[in-house]
Enzyme design. Structure first.
Site, short mmCIF file in Angstrom:
data_model
loop_
_atom_site.label_atom_id
_atom_site.label_comp_id
_atom_site.label_asym_id
_atom_site.label_seq_id
_atom_site.Cartn_x
_atom_site.Cartn_y
_atom_site.Cartn_z
N TRP A 101 0.81 -1.22 0.00
CA TRP A 101 0.00 0.00 0.00
C TRP A 101 0.84 1.26 0.00
CZ3 TRP A 101 -4.41 -0.41 -2.03
CH2 TRP A 101 -5.19 -1.55 -1.84
N ASP A 175 -1.72 6.39 6.37
CA ASP A 175 -2.81 5.59 5.79
C ASP A 175 -3.16 4.54 6.84
OD1 ASP A 175 -4.43 3.76 4.52
OD2 ASP A 175 -3.10 3.45 2.79
N LYS A 199 -12.69 -1.75 6.04
CA LYS A 199 -11.89 -2.72 6.77
C LYS A 199 -12.42 -2.84 8.21
CE LYS A 199 -9.48 -2.65 3.03
NZ LYS A 199 -8.25 -1.96 2.76
#
Ligand code: PLP
Length: 373
Positions: A101, A175, A199
């Site tokens: 990511w 993030d 999530k």
């Protein structure tokens, strides 16, 4: 209601109580005669839902008054562009690449600014966290980006880096998509945090941004209005229609988290869940997790099965992997297949997975190992 345990990395399991309440309110919310999906975002009913969601989240995460909470759309990947459009000024940004990511974030940012990799753990297959003292930070960077929990690689910062102690005055951007609300946040170290909701907070479609007020006025002229943090903040996240139903669902999750005892209690539970699973993996001869112990994720636990020679069975189609997944499914343990880029297995044990769910997984894993030894 006895549902299977769902270990999906995202969109992911939701608390039963939240889904049941949403179902009960589907046709009419609080005597309004309207379902939440049918309400104007500017009406007083949705206004109440929004205000409560924001206030509950602020309380839950102890968000300081000088941070704006924005309820946006586009997910984590859109924020990979929206953050540099708002904060980079087209200059240099430092990225600490610890997995898939943060690597994607650096790649996307390079369209709008100079994306400099201050560190990259590619060499060890993203199984470690580089000590902040070794980061090659730029002389003047607009901000420093980290992914505080790498969902695919299973690497989590045990604590957020303190840039000030590195002599760096740039704001830290995190993030936190896949571990938001799993533990308290040290806001004194953060300039901006973003995360997709799917999530750990609610349904896909909602993206949470927490941004320090002094960072609101730096957007590049090409930044789309609907993605300009100042415009979004000035309009209370209603510059355009926000993802109303996802905000409502996240709001129910926030209330559920408060009932569970808030972040300190949730963190303690998540520590216990992760310990149970990692202890099982470490004690076994069949399973392995390759991440260094000081940075193993409490939310996303990737693991591999090994063959008799000790080789990792990366290929998801290997008969032993297929047998594991089929057996797990039959035992009521869903979505354990690893991300396609790394193979193997992954158990995501977000807030909505209770300790009993992890216990059920461990029991299955031990029985499977005994059968295949
Ligand atoms: C899932 C995830 C994303 C991507 O989110 P989308 O909503 O699919 O854009 C970004 N960062 C992290 C850490 C994630 O886990």
């Amino acid at each position: 209601m006895n549902r299977p345990y769902n270990f999906s990395a995202g969109p992911a399991a939701m608390p039963d109580e939240v889904l049941a309440q949403a179902a009960a309110e589907m046709l009419g919310w609080h005597g309004s005669g309207m379902g939440v999906m049918e309400m104007s975002h500017r009406g007083k009913e949705f206004g109440q839902i929004y205000q409560e969601a924001e206030a509950d989240l602020r309380e839950l995460l102890a968000v300081p008054a000088n941070f704006k909470l924005l309820f946006m759309q586009g997910g984590g990947l859109a924020e990979n562009a929206i953050v540099p459009l708002n904060l980079s000024r087209g200059e240099t940004v430092d990225f600490v690449v610890t997995g898939s990511w943060s690597q994607k974030s650096a790649q996307e940012a390079a369209r709008y600014c100079t994306a400099h990799e201050a560190a990259n753990t590619r060499a060890d297959g993203h199984t470690s966290l580089p000590d902040p003292s070794t980061w090659q930070l730029s002389e003047r960077s607009a901000y420093v980006h980290v992914c505080s929990n790498e969902t695919i690689n299973g690497v989590e910062y045990p604590e957020l880096p303190d840039l000030k102690t590195l002599g760096c005055v740039a704001p830290l951007v995190i993030d936190f998509s896949s571990h938001v609300a799993s533990r308290p946040v040290d806001w004194s170290r953060v300039g901006l945090a973003f995360g997709g909701a799917q999530k750990n907070l609610g349904p896909a479609g909602l993206t949470l941004v927490a941004v320090r007020e002094d960072l609101l006025e730096r957007a590049l002229p090409i930044c789309p209005s609907a993605f300009n943090y100042k415009t979004v903040a000035d309009n209370g996240s209603m510059y355009n229609t926000p993802p109303t139903y996802a905000i409502y669902m996240a709001g129910l999750v926030f209330k559920w988290l408060k009932q569970q005892g808030g972040m300190v209690a949730i963190e303690a539970r998540n520590i216990a869940k992760a310990k149970l699973l990692y202890d099982c993996i470490d004690a076994s001869k069949l399973y392995v997790n390759r991440v260094q112990k000081n940075c193993r994720s409490r939310m996303n636990v990737p693991f591999y099965l090994k063959d008799a020679q000790g080789h990792l069975l990366l290929d998801a189609e290997h008969p032993l992997n297929s047998a594991f997944l089929a057996g797990a499914k039959a035992a009521g343990l869903l979505q354990l297949k690893g991300h396609k880029s790394v193979g193997g297995m992954r158990a995501s044990i977000y807030n909505a997975i209770p300790l009993e769910g992890v216990q059920a997984l461990v029991t299955f894993m031990q029985a499977f190992e005994a059968r295949h030894a």
